[in-house]
Design a protein around this motif. Structure first.
Motif, PDB file in Angstrom:
ATOM      1  N   TYR A 164      35.247  14.554 -28.584  1.00 55.17           N
ATOM      2  CA  TYR A 164      35.396  15.505 -29.688  1.00 55.17           C
ATOM      3  C   TYR A 164      35.748  14.764 -30.981  1.00 55.17           C
ATOM      4  O   TYR A 164      35.112  14.946 -32.018  1.00 55.17           O
ATOM      5  CB  TYR A 164      36.480  16.530 -29.334  1.00 55.17           C
ATOM      6  CG  TYR A 164      36.753  17.538 -30.427  1.00 55.17           C
ATOM      7  CD1 TYR A 164      36.029  18.728 -30.505  1.00 55.17           C
ATOM      8  CD2 TYR A 164      37.739  17.307 -31.385  1.00 55.17           C
ATOM      9  CE1 TYR A 164      36.283  19.653 -31.514  1.00 55.17           C
ATOM     10  CE2 TYR A 164      38.001  18.225 -32.395  1.00 55.17           C
ATOM     11  CZ  TYR A 164      37.274  19.395 -32.449  1.00 55.17           C
ATOM     12  OH  TYR A 164      37.521  20.306 -33.441  1.00 55.17           O
ATOM     13  N   SER A 167      32.927  12.586 -32.308  1.00 56.26           N
ATOM     14  CA  SER A 167      31.851  13.393 -32.895  1.00 56.26           C
ATOM     15  C   SER A 167      32.222  13.857 -34.298  1.00 56.26           C
ATOM     16  O   SER A 167      31.414  13.813 -35.228  1.00 56.26           O
ATOM     17  CB  SER A 167      31.555  14.613 -32.000  1.00 56.26           C
ATOM     18  OG  SER A 167      31.187  14.184 -30.710  1.00 56.26           O
ATOM     19  N   ILE A 168      33.476  14.324 -34.432  1.00 60.97           N
ATOM     20  CA  ILE A 168      33.949  14.773 -35.748  1.00 60.97           C
ATOM     21  C   ILE A 168      33.856  13.616 -36.751  1.00 60.97           C
ATOM     22  O   ILE A 168      33.352  13.778 -37.872  1.00 60.97           O
ATOM     23  CB  ILE A 168      35.416  15.275 -35.658  1.00 60.97           C
ATOM     24  CG1 ILE A 168      35.500  16.569 -34.847  1.00 60.97           C
ATOM     25  CG2 ILE A 168      36.026  15.433 -37.052  1.00 60.97           C
ATOM     26  CD1 ILE A 168      35.227  17.832 -35.601  1.00 60.97           C
ATOM     27  N   THR A 182      27.019  17.766 -32.607  1.00 62.50           N
ATOM     28  CA  THR A 182      27.429  19.065 -32.042  1.00 62.50           C
ATOM     29  C   THR A 182      26.971  19.148 -30.590  1.00 62.50           C
ATOM     30  O   THR A 182      27.643  19.751 -29.765  1.00 62.50           O
ATOM     31  CB  THR A 182      26.882  20.265 -32.836  1.00 62.50           C
ATOM     32  OG1 THR A 182      25.459  20.208 -32.847  1.00 62.50           O
ATOM     33  CG2 THR A 182      27.399  20.280 -34.255  1.00 62.50           C
ATOM     34  N   MET A 185      29.506  17.262 -28.509  1.00 61.71           N
ATOM     35  CA  MET A 185      30.698  18.082 -28.284  1.00 61.71           C
ATOM     36  C   MET A 185      30.421  19.160 -27.244  1.00 61.71           C
ATOM     37  O   MET A 185      31.260  19.445 -26.383  1.00 61.71           O
ATOM     38  CB  MET A 185      31.147  18.717 -29.599  1.00 61.71           C
ATOM     39  CG  MET A 185      31.708  17.705 -30.578  1.00 61.71           C
ATOM     40  SD  MET A 185      31.840  18.371 -32.249  1.00 61.71           S
ATOM     41  CE  MET A 185      33.199  19.498 -32.023  1.00 61.71           C
ATOM     42  N   THR A 224      39.618  23.754 -26.860  1.00 64.91           N
ATOM     43  CA  THR A 224      39.706  23.033 -28.121  1.00 64.91           C
ATOM     44  C   THR A 224      40.823  22.009 -28.025  1.00 64.91           C
ATOM     45  O   THR A 224      41.889  22.293 -27.498  1.00 64.91           O
ATOM     46  CB  THR A 224      40.018  24.018 -29.269  1.00 64.91           C
ATOM     47  OG1 THR A 224      41.016  24.927 -28.810  1.00 64.91           O
ATOM     48  CG2 THR A 224      38.786  24.772 -29.670  1.00 64.91           C
TER      49      THR A 224
ATOM     50  N   TYR B 164      25.827  29.507 -35.266  1.00 60.64           N
ATOM     51  CA  TYR B 164      25.525  28.104 -34.970  1.00 60.64           C
ATOM     52  C   TYR B 164      24.735  27.476 -36.126  1.00 60.64           C
ATOM     53  O   TYR B 164      25.079  26.417 -36.646  1.00 60.64           O
ATOM     54  CB  TYR B 164      24.741  28.008 -33.661  1.00 60.64           C
ATOM     55  CG  TYR B 164      24.351  26.601 -33.272  1.00 60.64           C
ATOM     56  CD1 TYR B 164      25.194  25.810 -32.511  1.00 60.64           C
ATOM     57  CD2 TYR B 164      23.123  26.065 -33.677  1.00 60.64           C
ATOM     58  CE1 TYR B 164      24.837  24.515 -32.154  1.00 60.64           C
ATOM     59  CE2 TYR B 164      22.761  24.765 -33.324  1.00 60.64           C
ATOM     60  CZ  TYR B 164      23.622  24.004 -32.563  1.00 60.64           C
ATOM     61  OH  TYR B 164      23.265  22.724 -32.220  1.00 60.64           O
ATOM     62  N   SER B 167      26.750  27.127 -39.331  1.00 62.70           N
ATOM     63  CA  SER B 167      27.746  26.048 -39.232  1.00 62.70           C
ATOM     64  C   SER B 167      27.091  24.684 -39.420  1.00 62.70           C
ATOM     65  O   SER B 167      27.612  23.820 -40.132  1.00 62.70           O
ATOM     66  CB  SER B 167      28.453  26.101 -37.871  1.00 62.70           C
ATOM     67  OG  SER B 167      29.077  27.345 -37.691  1.00 62.70           O
ATOM     68  N   SER B 181      33.928  24.005 -39.270  1.00 62.58           N
ATOM     69  CA  SER B 181      32.671  24.547 -38.753  1.00 62.58           C
ATOM     70  C   SER B 181      32.525  24.339 -37.247  1.00 62.58           C
ATOM     71  O   SER B 181      31.930  25.166 -36.560  1.00 62.58           O
ATOM     72  CB  SER B 181      31.472  23.931 -39.478  1.00 62.58           C
ATOM     73  OG  SER B 181      31.420  24.446 -40.801  1.00 62.58           O
ATOM     74  N   THR B 182      33.079  23.239 -36.738  1.00 58.50           N
ATOM     75  CA  THR B 182      33.022  23.078 -35.282  1.00 58.50           C
ATOM     76  C   THR B 182      33.866  24.175 -34.621  1.00 58.50           C
ATOM     77  O   THR B 182      33.531  24.650 -33.537  1.00 58.50           O
ATOM     78  CB  THR B 182      33.527  21.691 -34.809  1.00 58.50           C
ATOM     79  OG1 THR B 182      34.857  21.504 -35.239  1.00 58.50           O
ATOM     80  CG2 THR B 182      32.645  20.582 -35.333  1.00 58.50           C
ATOM     81  N   ASP B 183      34.935  24.592 -35.294  1.00 59.87           N
ATOM     82  CA  ASP B 183      35.713  25.717 -34.767  1.00 59.87           C
ATOM     83  C   ASP B 183      34.915  27.011 -34.808  1.00 59.87           C
ATOM     84  O   ASP B 183      34.993  27.817 -33.889  1.00 59.87           O
ATOM     85  CB  ASP B 183      37.018  25.887 -35.556  1.00 59.87           C
ATOM     86  CG  ASP B 183      38.158  25.116 -34.917  1.00 59.87           C
ATOM     87  OD1 ASP B 183      38.185  25.045 -33.679  1.00 59.87           O
ATOM     88  OD2 ASP B 183      39.010  24.596 -35.654  1.00 59.87           O
TER      89      ASP B 183
END
Lengths: 228, 228
Positions: A164, A167-168, A182, A185, A224, B164, B167, B181-183
Motif C-alpha cells: 500500500y 503504491s502511494i 491502484t 493495491m 485500510t 473508480y 478517483s 482518492s485511494t480512500d
C-alpha cells in the motif's frame, strides 16, 4: 444406515478437500499470471471459476440433505455444519483469485513497478502456503496447527501495508503509474482477504475439534492501513 | 416440545433481524461520518463492531444447539440453516462498515474532492436501502422482493465504476489527492461488497421459500472495473 452415513460423510469430506485444492490452484495461478503479465493463464482462472461455484452449491446441498436425512448429532453434526459454513469461505477465496486474474486482464501496457510486483509475488506465496496448510490441518483434524496458521495471517497483513505504502509513493511521484498502482493495491487487498478467509477456516477447524467458536484474529479484516 | 421449538425459532428469527438492524445502522453512520469527515461518529462505529461480532457468534451457537436438540426437518431445518449461513453475511457487512469508518479516521487533512464524496454519499444511500429492504423481505418471507433487491446491486456496481474512474482521473491530475482518492476507491469497494452480501442474503431468502439454491448475480463479486 450408519455405514451409509459414514460413506456419505467421507464423500462430503473429500469433496470439501477437492474444492480447497481447486481454490488453492486458482490462487497460485492468478498470482503467477499477474506477476508474469500472462493474460492467457489469467483468463483460464476466470473461465474455471464457475467450477468452484458449482462445487460449493453441490456441497451445500449435500450438507443440507445429510442433516435432514440422518439427523446427525454431536461430532457428526459438527462436521457437516463446519463444511456447510466453510465451503462459502473457500468459494469467496476463489472469487478473490478471479479478481486478481481480472486485474491482470485489465492491464494494458501500464507502466509497471518491479519492486512492488516482487512484493506481491512474495505475499502471494505466503497466502497460497496458508491455503495449502489449512487444507492439510483440516484433513488431519489438527486444531493446534490451525491456530498457528492463523498467526501467519499477520505476515500477509504486513505485506499489504508495505505494498500500500509503496503504491502511494509511486503514484505521488509519477502520474503514469496511477492505474497500475491502484491494481497493485487492489491485488494486495484481495490476497489479504484470502488470508482472512483462511483464518475463518482455521476457526472452523478449532470448532470441529473442540466445539468452541473462537475468534483467532479479532481484527483480521482491517482493509485500510492504520497509517501511511 | 413443538411449542418450545416454535418459541426458540421465533427468538432466533428476532435475533437475526436485530443483528440486521445493527448492521444497517452501522453502514448508515459509517457513510455519513465519511462524507461529513466526522471522526467521532466513525470511532463509535468501530467501537460498536464487537457487538455485531458477539451477536453473530451467539446466533451461530443457538442455531447449532437447535439443530442438535430438536433435529428439525424440511422448512424448520431450512430456516435454521438459512440463519446459520446468513449471519456470517451480516457480520461481514458490519466489518465493511467498520472499514469505511477506519478510512474516515485515517484522513488527516487530505485534499478532498467534493463531487466524488457526493457520489459516495449517493452510493451509500443505495446500499443502505438495499440492507433495509432485504431485512424487510426476510421478515415477510418475500422471495420475489428478494429477487428484485438483487437487481438493484447493479446500480451499486455502476457507482463503483464511476467513483473508480473519477478517483483515477483526480490522481493523475494532482499528486496531492493520491491518498484521499485511494480512500474513495476503497470506500466504494467496501460499499460494493456490502451490496454483494445483500445479494447473498437475497439468495438465502429464495432458498428459504423455494428450497432452491440460486445465484442471483453470478458475476456480482467483480472488484475491479472492466475498463477505465
Amino acid at each position: 444406515m450408519r455405514r451409509l452415513f459414514d460413506d456419505e460423510l467421507n464423500d462430503l469430506d473429500t469433496g470439501f478437500t477437492e474444492l480447497g485444492m481447486l481454490v488453492s490452484e486458482a490462487i497460485g495461478k492468478a498470482v503467477t499470471a499477474f506477476v508474469n503479465h500472462d493474460r492467457t493463464v489469467a483468463q483460464a482462472v476466470i473461465d474455471n471459476d464457475h467450477q468452484i461455484n458449482d462445487r460449493e452449491v453441490s456441497l451445500e446441498k449435500k450438507s443440507f440433505e445429510m442433516i435432514a436425512l440422518y439427523q446427525p448429532v454431536t461430532t457428526d453434526l459438527r462436521e457437516i455444519v463446519t463444511i456447510l459454513k466453510a465451503v462459502s469461505d473457500l468459494e469467496r477465496m476463489g472469487d478473490y483469485a478471479r479478481s486478481v486474474a481480472q486485474s491482470t486482464i485489465r492491464v494494458k501496457g501500464n507502466k509497471r513497478v518491479a519492486v512492488i510486483e516482487q512484493h506481491i509475488s512474495e505475499m502471494g506465496r505466503i497466502v497460497q502456503q496458508m491455503v495449502a496448510d489449512v487444507l492439510d490441518a483440516y484433513v488431519k483434524d489438527d486444531d493446534q496447527r490451525a491456530r498457528q496458521i492463523a498467526l501467519v495471517d499477520a505476515r500477509a497483513g504486513d505485506y499489504y501495508q508495505l505494498i500500500y505504502r509503496e503504491s502511494i509513493d509511486q503514484m505521488r511521484q509519477d502520474p503514469e503509474v496511477v492505474v497500475g498502482s491502484t491494481d497493485y493495491m487492489a491485488v494486495a487487498q484481495f490476497l489479504k482477504r484470502i488470508g482472512d478467509y483462511v483464518t475463518n477456516i482455521c476457526e472452523w477447524i478449532v470448532y470441529l475439534q473442540t466445539g468452541k467458536i473462537v475468534e483467532l484474529n479479532p481484527r483480521n479484516t482491517t482493509d485500510t492501513p492504520t497509517d501511511e
